[in-house]
Design a protein around this motif. Structure first.
Motif, PDB file in Angstrom:
ATOM      1  N   ASN A 166       0.841  -1.195   0.000  1.00 41.80           N
ATOM      2  CA  ASN A 166       0.000   0.000   0.000  1.00 41.80           C
ATOM      3  C   ASN A 166       0.879   1.249   0.000  1.00 41.80           C
ATOM      4  N   GLU A 167       0.378   2.339  -0.561  1.00 39.61           N
ATOM      5  CA  GLU A 167       1.130   3.583  -0.651  1.00 39.61           C
ATOM      6  C   GLU A 167       0.282   4.745  -0.127  1.00 39.61           C
ATOM      7  N   PRO A 168       0.511   5.184   1.114  1.00 38.84           N
ATOM      8  CA  PRO A 168      -0.206   6.350   1.637  1.00 38.84           C
ATOM      9  C   PRO A 168       0.080   7.587   0.784  1.00 38.84           C
ATOM     10  N   GLY A 169      -0.933   8.371   0.532  1.00 41.82           N
ATOM     11  CA  GLY A 169      -0.776   9.574  -0.278  1.00 41.82           C
ATOM     12  C   GLY A 169      -1.098   9.363  -1.740  1.00 41.82           C
ATOM     13  N   LEU A 170      -1.083   8.127  -2.197  1.00 41.11           N
ATOM     14  CA  LEU A 170      -1.522   7.796  -3.554  1.00 41.11           C
ATOM     15  C   LEU A 170      -3.011   7.479  -3.488  1.00 41.11           C
ATOM     16  N   ALA A 171      -3.774   8.082  -4.367  1.00 43.90           N
ATOM     17  CA  ALA A 171      -5.229   7.965  -4.297  1.00 43.90           C
ATOM     18  C   ALA A 171      -5.678   6.514  -4.404  1.00 43.90           C
ATOM     19  N   LEU A 172      -6.737   6.183  -3.682  1.00 45.57           N
ATOM     20  CA  LEU A 172      -7.330   4.857  -3.751  1.00 45.57           C
ATOM     21  C   LEU A 172      -7.747   4.562  -5.190  1.00 45.57           C
ATOM     22  N   GLY A 173      -7.383   3.366  -5.666  1.00 50.70           N
ATOM     23  CA  GLY A 173      -7.705   2.991  -7.029  1.00 50.70           C
ATOM     24  C   GLY A 173      -6.612   3.302  -8.027  1.00 50.70           C
ATOM     25  N   ARG A 174      -5.490   3.841  -7.547  1.00 57.20           N
ATOM     26  CA  ARG A 174      -4.354   4.120  -8.421  1.00 57.20           C
ATOM     27  C   ARG A 174      -3.199   3.183  -8.076  1.00 57.20           C
ATOM     28  N   PRO A 369       2.300   6.007  14.582  1.00 59.09           N
ATOM     29  CA  PRO A 369       1.268   5.447  15.475  1.00 59.09           C
ATOM     30  C   PRO A 369      -0.160   5.616  14.986  1.00 59.09           C
ATOM     31  N   ARG A 370      -0.416   6.549  14.042  1.00 56.85           N
ATOM     32  CA  ARG A 370      -1.782   6.801  13.588  1.00 56.85           C
ATOM     33  C   ARG A 370      -2.094   6.198  12.217  1.00 56.85           C
ATOM     34  N   PHE A 371      -1.154   5.440  11.672  1.00 61.29           N
ATOM     35  CA  PHE A 371      -1.416   4.836  10.365  1.00 61.29           C
ATOM     36  C   PHE A 371      -2.432   3.705  10.480  1.00 61.29           C
ATOM     37  N   ASP A 372      -3.309   3.606   9.475  1.00 65.66           N
ATOM     38  CA  ASP A 372      -4.208   2.464   9.369  1.00 65.66           C
ATOM     39  C   ASP A 372      -4.427   2.169   7.895  1.00 65.66           C
ATOM     40  N   PHE A 373      -4.482   0.897   7.587  1.00 64.51           N
ATOM     41  CA  PHE A 373      -4.726   0.444   6.220  1.00 64.51           C
ATOM     42  C   PHE A 373      -6.146   0.823   5.813  1.00 64.51           C
ATOM     43  N   ASN A 374      -6.330   1.203   4.569  1.00 67.08           N
ATOM     44  CA  ASN A 374      -7.631   1.610   4.044  1.00 67.08           C
ATOM     45  C   ASN A 374      -8.428   0.372   3.631  1.00 67.08           C
ATOM     46  N   ASP A 375      -9.542   0.115   4.320  1.00 66.21           N
ATOM     47  CA  ASP A 375     -10.356  -1.060   3.995  1.00 66.21           C
ATOM     48  C   ASP A 375     -10.873  -1.034   2.561  1.00 66.21           C
ATOM     49  N   GLY A 376     -10.983   0.160   1.973  1.00 70.88           N
ATOM     50  CA  GLY A 376     -11.434   0.250   0.591  1.00 70.88           C
ATOM     51  C   GLY A 376     -10.456  -0.372  -0.392  1.00 70.88           C
ATOM     52  N   LEU A 377      -9.210  -0.564   0.032  1.00 71.73           N
ATOM     53  CA  LEU A 377      -8.206  -1.149  -0.841  1.00 71.73           C
ATOM     54  C   LEU A 377      -8.271  -2.675  -0.869  1.00 71.73           C
ATOM     55  N   LEU A 378      -8.950  -3.279   0.088  1.00 71.92           N
ATOM     56  CA  LEU A 378      -8.941  -4.743   0.186  1.00 71.92           C
ATOM     57  C   LEU A 378      -9.445  -5.410  -1.089  1.00 71.92           C
ATOM     58  N   THR A 379     -10.607  -4.991  -1.580  1.00 70.86           N
ATOM     59  CA  THR A 379     -11.147  -5.634  -2.781  1.00 70.86           C
ATOM     60  C   THR A 379     -10.383  -5.208  -4.034  1.00 70.86           C
ATOM     61  N   ILE A 380      -9.885  -3.969  -4.060  1.00 72.80           N
ATOM     62  CA  ILE A 380      -9.094  -3.521  -5.206  1.00 72.80           C
ATOM     63  C   ILE A 380      -7.809  -4.335  -5.300  1.00 72.80           C
ATOM     64  N   GLY A 381      -7.130  -4.499  -4.157  1.00 73.64           N
ATOM     65  CA  GLY A 381      -5.888  -5.260  -4.153  1.00 73.64           C
ATOM     66  C   GLY A 381      -6.099  -6.715  -4.493  1.00 73.64           C
ATOM     67  N   ALA A 382      -7.147  -7.320  -3.934  1.00 72.99           N
ATOM     68  CA  ALA A 382      -7.454  -8.716  -4.266  1.00 72.99           C
ATOM     69  C   ALA A 382      -7.769  -8.859  -5.754  1.00 72.99           C
ATOM     70  N   ALA A 383      -8.511  -7.902  -6.298  1.00 77.15           N
ATOM     71  CA  ALA A 383      -8.859  -7.945  -7.717  1.00 77.15           C
ATOM     72  C   ALA A 383      -7.625  -7.771  -8.593  1.00 77.15           C
ATOM     73  N   TYR A 384      -6.666  -6.939  -8.142  1.00 79.85           N
ATOM     74  CA  TYR A 384      -5.419  -6.809  -8.905  1.00 79.85           C
ATOM     75  C   TYR A 384      -4.710  -8.155  -9.002  1.00 79.85           C
ATOM     76  N   TRP A 385      -4.622  -8.870  -7.876  1.00 81.63           N
ATOM     77  CA  TRP A 385      -3.964 -10.178  -7.909  1.00 81.63           C
ATOM     78  C   TRP A 385      -4.668 -11.112  -8.887  1.00 81.63           C
ATOM     79  N   VAL A 386      -5.986 -11.116  -8.864  1.00 84.68           N
ATOM     80  CA  VAL A 386      -6.741 -11.986  -9.771  1.00 84.68           C
ATOM     81  C   VAL A 386      -6.511 -11.570 -11.224  1.00 84.68           C
ATOM     82  N   SER A 387      -6.504 -10.267 -11.479  1.00 86.80           N
ATOM     83  CA  SER A 387      -6.240  -9.773 -12.817  1.00 86.80           C
ATOM     84  C   SER A 387      -4.839 -10.167 -13.284  1.00 86.80           C
ATOM     85  N   LEU A 388      -3.885 -10.121 -12.362  1.00 89.62           N
ATOM     86  CA  LEU A 388      -2.513 -10.504 -12.705  1.00 89.62           C
ATOM     87  C   LEU A 388      -2.448 -11.976 -13.112  1.00 89.62           C
ATOM     88  N   VAL A 389      -3.142 -12.830 -12.364  1.00 88.85           N
ATOM     89  CA  VAL A 389      -3.177 -14.250 -12.730  1.00 88.85           C
ATOM     90  C   VAL A 389      -3.809 -14.425 -14.118  1.00 88.85           C
TER      91      VAL A 389
END
Length: 397
Positions: A166-174, A369-389
């Motif tokens: 994940n890359e903080p500061g890069l817009a979700l979906g990019r 200490p205040r970083f948290d992963f964006n839950d909106g990225l979960l399905t995007i990231g999983a879909a990227y892996w599937v697309s890569l396969v």
């Protein structure tokens, strides 16, 4: 590739969020990820994958064979470990382990790869084999190196290996990636300046290690400004200084120790940085009548993407989010990644996925200490892996 990929994976979004929150609440440091590995292994077995555990102590590798047969294989890697940081996010699923938190998003990385494994297991319509690598101890302990040393790619033959962060500061979906060095060599250095010390009121009777230290720190950035070619990237930073006792301000300490990090992309630049740091520390010690004990350790190597696999990864991301959201010439980053060890053994590509921004444009960096992963990225990231396969082994190849 099906235009319904993202909506299909989003059917399981609530489950993925629940997994991620559970992992976030129970973070584990490097080589201690027994619970995390167990969660992953149990889920993978439940979806019908072949699962191997105990690789590099706590690592997990799951294997899925496509229904079309085929000899080609690829590997997808996620890291699992947390950091020794006290969480300050205030979220309901915050770490229940004092002083340990998922401050880099590895809980999300693990969950995205699990989401991809579930989707592919439901419909393994590809030709070849996919290995899902859940790696321990990325945060400085070299779990990726240990997996390779234990024969990861002998045991799980792989034509190419892919990673994502994940890359903080890069817009979700990019997405962002690049050919060649993308993340830096990581070095750790320390210098101990030693003198006789003495009374602060009578410095002429002492050899003052603090003066040697001050001269060294003052000249250290000349390595970057005067010894490294302007077109090359390099970083030298001081991260720790210790000397004397706060209760004895009238004492010149006999020893001052400082340490820091070096970052570079090219072996030649790395060599210049080490040589000049040693020269400057030795010269500062000599100038002030002190001794200098110098250590300079090469940690993670630079992460280098191969051109063909960057092109493949970019096509997979583009099929998912469109060409305008994929930067295939993303600027290199001076952070380090032990996925580099895997790329030294097999060709492949590492991609960054946008973790998003707050509505006001701000974001929290990883390792804070205040970083948290964006839950909106979960399905995007999983879909990227599937697309890569699909692009590596399926009809989109």
């Amino acid at each position: 590739m099906s235009p319904h990929l993202l909506p299909t994976i989003r059917r399981h979004e609530a489950e993925l969020i629940a997994i991620r929150h559970d992992l976030h609440r129970h973070p584990e440091l490097g080589f201690q990820e027994s619970r995390t590995a167990g969660v992953a292994a149990q889920a993978l077995r439940g979806w019908g994958l072949e699962v191997a555990e105990g690789i590099a102590r706590t690592g997990v590798v799951a294997t899925l064979r496509g229904r079309r047969g085929g000899a080609r294989s690829i590997a997808l890697r996620a890291d699992m470990d947390a950091l020794p940081i006290q969480e300050a996010t205030g979220v309901a699923y915050a770490s229940a382990t004092p002083g340990v938190m998922h401050a880099c998003g590895h809980d999300g990385h693990t969950t995205m790869l699990l989401g991809a494994a579930r989707h592919l297991a439901e419909d393994p319509d590809f030709e070849g084999t996919v290995h899902f690598i859940f790696q321990p101890a990325e945060e400085g302990l070299g779990g990726g190196r240990l997996m390779v040393e234990e024969g990861l790619f002998d045991r799980f033959p792989t034509d190419a290996v892919f990673g994502m962060h994940n890359e903080p500061g890069l817009a979700l979906g990019r997405f962002g990636l690049r050919v060649g060095p993308m993340l830096a060599n990581v070095d750790t250095w320390s210098v101990a300046f030693r003198g006789s010390g003495g009374h602060g009121a009578m410095p002429h009777r002492a050899t003052d290690a603090t003066q040697a230290m001050a001269q060294f720190v003052g000249t250290l950035q000349s390595v970057i400004g005067r010894n490294i070619p302007p077109g090359q990237t390099a970083v030298l930073s001081v991260g720790h200084v210790a000397g004397g006792d706060v209760r004895a301000p009238n004492v010149i300490p006999a020893e001052v120790v400082l340490s820091g990090t070096g970052r570079s992309f090219l072996p030649a630049v790395r060599e210049v940085m080490e040589r000049r740091l040693r020269d400057l520390a030795s010269a500062a010690a000599l100038a002030h009548g002190c001794m200098a004990e110098i250590t300079y350790r090469h940690d993670y190597p630079a992460l280098v993407n191969t051109a063909a696999d960057v092109a493949l990864a970019a096509r997979a991301a583009t099929a998912l989010v469109g060409a305008e959201a994929v930067d295939a010439d993303y600027p290199p980053i001076t952070a380090g990644e032990d996925f580099a060890y895997m790329l030294q053994k097999r060709p492949g590509a590492f991609i960054l996925a946008g973790n998003g921004l707050a509505p006001d444009g701000t974001f929290h960096h990883v390792h804070t200490p205040r970083f948290d992963f964006n839950d909106g990225l979960l399905t995007i990231g999983a879909a990227y892996w599937v697309s890569l396969v699909a692009h590596a082994l399926g009809d989109a190849a």
